[in-house]
Design a protein around this motif. Structure first.
Motif, PDB file in Angstrom:
ATOM      1  N   THR A  66      -0.278  -1.445   9.256  1.00 62.13           N
ATOM      2  CA  THR A  66      -0.787  -2.162   8.333  1.00 62.13           C
ATOM      3  C   THR A  66       0.298  -1.898   7.131  1.00 62.13           C
ATOM      4  O   THR A  66       0.651  -2.948   6.405  1.00 62.13           O
ATOM      5  N   GLU A  67       0.852  -0.859   7.112  1.00 59.34           N
ATOM      6  CA  GLU A  67       2.077  -0.473   5.969  1.00 59.34           C
ATOM      7  C   GLU A  67       3.489  -1.084   6.255  1.00 59.34           C
ATOM      8  O   GLU A  67       4.029  -1.552   5.225  1.00 59.34           O
ATOM      9  N   GLY A  68       3.474  -1.635   7.269  1.00 61.57           N
ATOM     10  CA  GLY A  68       4.690  -2.530   7.611  1.00 61.57           C
ATOM     11  C   GLY A  68       5.441  -1.916   8.887  1.00 61.57           C
ATOM     12  O   GLY A  68       5.272  -0.758   9.294  1.00 61.57           O
ATOM     13  N   TYR A  69       6.294  -2.952   9.571  1.00 62.22           N
ATOM     14  CA  TYR A  69       7.234  -2.543  10.549  1.00 62.22           C
ATOM     15  C   TYR A  69       8.373  -1.628   9.898  1.00 62.22           C
ATOM     16  O   TYR A  69       9.164  -1.986   8.987  1.00 62.22           O
ATOM     17  N   GLN A  70       8.456  -0.653  10.608  1.00 60.43           N
ATOM     18  CA  GLN A  70       9.357   0.631  10.191  1.00 60.43           C
ATOM     19  C   GLN A  70      10.770   0.138   9.953  1.00 60.43           C
ATOM     20  O   GLN A  70      11.361   0.517   9.007  1.00 60.43           O
ATOM     21  N   PRO A  71      11.191  -0.517  10.931  1.00 62.33           N
ATOM     22  CA  PRO A  71      12.591  -1.018  10.634  1.00 62.33           C
ATOM     23  C   PRO A  71      13.034  -1.750   9.560  1.00 62.33           C
ATOM     24  O   PRO A  71      13.976  -1.849   8.805  1.00 62.33           O
ATOM     25  N   VAL A  95       4.639  -3.594   3.369  1.00 64.82           N
ATOM     26  CA  VAL A  95       5.083  -4.861   3.537  1.00 64.82           C
ATOM     27  C   VAL A  95       3.942  -5.925   3.331  1.00 64.82           C
ATOM     28  O   VAL A  95       2.743  -5.660   4.055  1.00 64.82           O
ATOM     29  N   THR A  96       4.146  -6.869   2.562  1.00 66.54           N
ATOM     30  CA  THR A  96       2.953  -7.708   2.405  1.00 66.54           C
ATOM     31  C   THR A  96       3.419  -9.243   3.034  1.00 66.54           C
ATOM     32  O   THR A  96       4.793  -9.415   3.092  1.00 66.54           O
ATOM     33  N   THR A  97       2.330 -10.097   3.187  1.00 65.96           N
ATOM     34  CA  THR A  97       2.520 -11.293   3.656  1.00 65.96           C
ATOM     35  C   THR A  97       2.663 -12.101   2.366  1.00 65.96           C
ATOM     36  O   THR A  97       2.041 -13.015   1.677  1.00 65.96           O
ATOM     37  N   GLY A  98       4.241 -12.154   2.059  1.00 68.63           N
ATOM     38  CA  GLY A  98       4.526 -12.691   0.634  1.00 68.63           C
ATOM     39  C   GLY A  98       4.263 -11.788  -0.438  1.00 68.63           C
ATOM     40  O   GLY A  98       3.120 -10.931  -0.364  1.00 68.63           O
ATOM     41  N   SER A  99       5.162 -11.973  -1.546  1.00 67.11           N
ATOM     42  CA  SER A  99       4.649 -11.054  -2.672  1.00 67.11           C
ATOM     43  C   SER A  99       3.320 -11.749  -3.555  1.00 67.11           C
ATOM     44  O   SER A  99       2.590 -11.000  -4.065  1.00 67.11           O
ATOM     45  N   PRO A 253       2.514   3.605  -7.171  1.00 68.27           N
ATOM     46  CA  PRO A 253       2.267   5.023  -6.966  1.00 68.27           C
ATOM     47  C   PRO A 253       1.481   4.952  -5.780  1.00 68.27           C
ATOM     48  O   PRO A 253       0.561   4.262  -5.344  1.00 68.27           O
ATOM     49  N   ALA A 254       1.458   6.169  -5.125  1.00 66.23           N
ATOM     50  CA  ALA A 254       0.943   6.762  -3.864  1.00 66.23           C
ATOM     51  C   ALA A 254      -0.416   6.345  -3.796  1.00 66.23           C
ATOM     52  O   ALA A 254      -1.113   5.677  -2.807  1.00 66.23           O
ATOM     53  N   GLU A 255      -1.115   6.753  -4.757  1.00 69.11           N
ATOM     54  CA  GLU A 255      -2.777   6.568  -4.822  1.00 69.11           C
ATOM     55  C   GLU A 255      -3.115   4.949  -4.765  1.00 69.11           C
ATOM     56  O   GLU A 255      -3.949   4.538  -3.880  1.00 69.11           O
ATOM     57  N   LEU A 256      -2.428   4.176  -5.460  1.00 68.33           N
ATOM     58  CA  LEU A 256      -2.733   2.920  -5.517  1.00 68.33           C
ATOM     59  C   LEU A 256      -2.132   2.241  -4.025  1.00 68.33           C
ATOM     60  O   LEU A 256      -2.798   1.392  -3.582  1.00 68.33           O
ATOM     61  N   ARG A 257      -0.970   2.422  -3.874  1.00 64.82           N
ATOM     62  CA  ARG A 257      -0.558   2.014  -2.443  1.00 64.82           C
ATOM     63  C   ARG A 257      -1.324   2.182  -1.250  1.00 64.82           C
ATOM     64  O   ARG A 257      -1.602   1.410  -0.492  1.00 64.82           O
ATOM     65  N   ASP A 258      -1.995   3.448  -1.483  1.00 68.88           N
ATOM     66  CA  ASP A 258      -2.957   3.756  -0.307  1.00 68.88           C
ATOM     67  C   ASP A 258      -4.247   3.000  -0.347  1.00 68.88           C
ATOM     68  O   ASP A 258      -4.808   2.396   0.800  1.00 68.88           O
ATOM     69  N   ARG A 259      -4.629   2.497  -1.352  1.00 69.75           N
ATOM     70  CA  ARG A 259      -5.718   1.669  -1.518  1.00 69.75           C
ATOM     71  C   ARG A 259      -5.539   0.301  -1.388  1.00 69.75           C
ATOM     72  O   ARG A 259      -6.228  -0.544  -0.712  1.00 69.75           O
ATOM     73  N   ALA A 260      -4.294   0.148  -1.575  1.00 72.10           N
ATOM     74  CA  ALA A 260      -3.883  -1.589  -1.184  1.00 72.10           C
ATOM     75  C   ALA A 260      -3.551  -1.667   0.225  1.00 72.10           C
ATOM     76  O   ALA A 260      -3.912  -2.580   0.742  1.00 72.10           O
ATOM     77  N   VAL A 261      -3.019  -0.701   0.994  1.00 74.50           N
ATOM     78  CA  VAL A 261      -3.146  -0.634   2.533  1.00 74.50           C
ATOM     79  C   VAL A 261      -4.489  -0.708   3.224  1.00 74.50           C
ATOM     80  O   VAL A 261      -4.836  -1.785   4.033  1.00 74.50           O
ATOM     81  N   MET A 262      -5.580  -0.112   2.671  1.00 75.33           N
ATOM     82  CA  MET A 262      -6.888  -0.169   3.054  1.00 75.33           C
ATOM     83  C   MET A 262      -7.226  -1.504   2.823  1.00 75.33           C
ATOM     84  O   MET A 262      -8.032  -2.366   3.708  1.00 75.33           O
ATOM     85  N   CYS A 263      -7.016  -2.107   1.609  1.00 78.89           N
ATOM     86  CA  CYS A 263      -7.592  -3.665   1.475  1.00 78.89           C
ATOM     87  C   CYS A 263      -6.917  -4.570   2.178  1.00 78.89           C
ATOM     88  O   CYS A 263      -7.401  -5.445   2.640  1.00 78.89           O
ATOM     89  N   LYS A 264      -5.648  -4.388   2.712  1.00 76.65           N
ATOM     90  CA  LYS A 264      -4.689  -5.297   3.402  1.00 76.65           C
ATOM     91  C   LYS A 264      -5.487  -5.054   4.780  1.00 76.65           C
ATOM     92  O   LYS A 264      -5.252  -6.159   5.593  1.00 76.65           O
ATOM     93  N   PHE A 266      -8.575  -5.055   5.491  1.00 76.87           N
ATOM     94  CA  PHE A 266      -9.623  -5.977   5.766  1.00 76.87           C
ATOM     95  C   PHE A 266      -9.020  -7.135   5.766  1.00 76.87           C
ATOM     96  O   PHE A 266      -9.870  -8.139   6.197  1.00 76.87           O
ATOM     97  N   SER A 267      -7.828  -7.802   5.095  1.00 79.41           N
ATOM     98  CA  SER A 267      -7.432  -9.044   4.997  1.00 79.41           C
ATOM     99  C   SER A 267      -6.878  -9.683   6.399  1.00 79.41           C
ATOM    100  O   SER A 267      -7.160 -10.665   6.821  1.00 79.41           O
ATOM    101  N   ASP A 268      -5.805  -8.922   6.719  1.00 78.25           N
ATOM    102  CA  ASP A 268      -4.906  -9.335   7.681  1.00 78.25           C
ATOM    103  C   ASP A 268      -4.462  -8.342   8.940  1.00 78.25           C
ATOM    104  O   ASP A 268      -3.554  -8.744   9.737  1.00 78.25           O
ATOM    105  N   ALA A 269      -5.073  -7.165   8.806  1.00 75.60           N
ATOM    106  CA  ALA A 269      -4.368  -6.056   9.474  1.00 75.60           C
ATOM    107  C   ALA A 269      -3.134  -5.776   9.385  1.00 75.60           C
ATOM    108  O   ALA A 269      -2.727  -4.761   9.005  1.00 75.60           O
ATOM    109  N   HIS A 270      -2.107  -6.743   9.230  1.00 77.72           N
ATOM    110  CA  HIS A 270      -0.771  -6.619   9.006  1.00 77.72           C
ATOM    111  C   HIS A 270       0.000  -7.707   9.006  1.00 77.72           C
ATOM    112  O   HIS A 270      -0.517  -8.770   9.407  1.00 77.72           O
ATOM    113  N   THR A 271       1.067  -7.772   8.161  1.00 78.25           N
ATOM    114  CA  THR A 271       2.052  -9.074   8.016  1.00 78.25           C
ATOM    115  C   THR A 271       2.618  -9.319   9.341  1.00 78.25           C
ATOM    116  O   THR A 271       2.933  -8.214  10.242  1.00 78.25           O
ATOM    117  N   SER A 272       2.749 -10.560   9.988  1.00 80.60           N
ATOM    118  CA  SER A 272       3.164 -10.488  11.154  1.00 80.60           C
ATOM    119  C   SER A 272       4.594  -9.781  11.688  1.00 80.60           C
ATOM    120  O   SER A 272       5.549  -9.761  10.897  1.00 80.60           O
TER     121      SER A 272
END
Length: 400
Positions: A66-71, A95-99, A253-264, A266-272
């Motif tokens: 969910t966090e994104g493709y490491q490369p 990494v998000t599906t567009g900003s 910030p890490a705490e916010l990013r972690d919660r954003a990862v959790m919500c993502k 639920f939305s799309d699992a990960h960006t393509s």
């Protein structure tokens, strides 16, 4: 059906609705906020796609983190480092599906019904809609030619105690304004002073015409103690590489990013992962500097052509500041000598003349200025720009 009550807080996009009127043959559109598809590096993207399928097919075609493709996260961290952003590791990036998704994730994680958020007046229309969808009361901070008025912004923060402040500091949409270096530092100081999250949206910062703009808030945050903990940064490849790849990212910030990862999740699992692998290969191959040089030169020529045509065809009926980058020119009808001062009326007349633009009122969360409108110079060549602005002049002079 009984739909969610939060849908009562938003309307369909005025820009998307305008597109329904653009099917007329021969119409010249300055309405969209799109990059020019003729500027896409098709050969470079094709080579990057082939490399992704040749060198990392398993990773490119499989589910991913969910966090994104490491490369790609590594390439994006390097990209930001080259622009003066220090201390951001690949693991600091989501990494998000567009900003646009980054903004939605910030809305999901930060905004409860009734919360207040501050945006620029005017600002990106979709941000107003997104934050209202989550129940926010959206408050406008005034801007001028140098970005948000930081004195007024501080007054609004002190009065309303907002959940967050959303800014487009560099070549704003729709204003085209760029926040000065002095004001950027002040914004970061306000974030620390009032412990208020500042969201920096930066999709246009690479599209400068001459001198580079001031460093991003993210780059400057390491000079203002404590500000990094109150700053979220949204980036995008859509305006400089391809919107179709839908690659954006969030640094927070890490705490916010972690919660954003959790919500993502639920939305799309990960960006393509395929899009991410393609973008990673493109950046790794080193194509971006040449692509940016080409795009900057073309957009600069078109921006100057549009400014000159406006002065020639509309004269004192309009005022504007020549953009130094981005995709947009923000215009105000002056009403000089009793001329038209309502951009909504002008928009209807313009359609009849075969040219389209976006009236400015929807870009304001409060107190809309109906004398303003946005023109995009990105997708029309110089000849079409001159023809379109001539038609706009005819629309201005047309009788009601």
């Amino acid at each position: 059906m009984q739909f969610a009550e939060r849908l009562n807080n938003v309307e369909t996009s005025a820009i998307r609705e305008l597109f329904k009127l653009l099917g007329k043959p021969g119409i010249i559109s300055f309405a969209g906020g799109f990059p020019d598809s003729a500027m896409f590096d098709v050969a470079g993207i094709r080579a990057a796609t082939e490399a992704a399928l040749t060198e990392e097919a398993g990773g490119a075609l499989q589910y991913g983190a969910t966090e994104g493709y490491q490369p790609l996260r590594e390439q994006l961290a390097a990209l930001m480092s080259a622009k003066g952003v220090t201390g951001v590791a690949p693991t600091d990036l989501l990494v998000t599906t567009g900003s646009q998704q980054a903004l939605d994730l910030l809305g999901k994680t930060m905004i409860s019904p009734g919360d207040k958020v501050i945006v620029e007046g005017p600002t990106f229309l979709a941000t107003i809609q997104c934050f209202r969808l989550y129940g926010a009361e959206v408050i406008s901070a005034p801007i001028d030619d140098h970005g948000v008025d930081v004195e007024q912004l501080e007054k609004l923060i002190a009065e309303h105690k907002p959940k967050l402040v959303y800014l487009i500091p560099t070549f704003g949409n729709p204003s085209g304004a760029t926040l000065s270096l002095e004001r950027r530092r002040k914004v970061l100081e306000l974030a620390v002073k009032y412990q208020t999250l500042v969201v920096e949206d930066d999709p246009y910062g690479d599209l400068y015409f001459d001198a580079a703009p001031p460093p991003s808030l993210l780059a400057l945050s390491f000079e203002v103690p404590g500000s990094r903990e109150w700053l979220a940064h949204c980036g995008s490849l859509s305006k400089v590489l391809s919107p179709g790849l839908r690659i954006g990212w969030l640094v927070a910030p890490a705490e916010l990013r972690d919660r954003a990862v959790m919500c993502k999740q639920f939305s799309d699992a990960h960006t393509s992962t395929f899009a991410q692998a393609t973008a990673a290969q493109y950046l790794r191959a080193g194509h971006m500097p040449a692509t940016l040089a080409k795009v900057r030169a073309v957009y600069a020529e078109r921006a100057r052509a549009m400014g000159a045509a406006l002065q020639r065809e509309l004269g004192d009926a309009v005022s504007f500041v020549a953009p130094q980058g981005g995709l947009f020119l923000w215009v105000k009808l002056t009403g000089a000598r009793g001329q038209l001062q309502d951009a909504n009326v002008l928009a209807q007349r313009a359609i009849a003349q075969g040219v389209a633009f976006v009236p400015g009122a929807p870009f304001f969360a409060q107190n809309p200025d109906v004398s303003t409108f946005r023109l995009s110079f990105a997708t029309a060549d110089v000849a079409k720009i001159e023809d379109g602005i001539a038609r706009l002049g005819q629309a201005l002079r047309a009788q009601a």
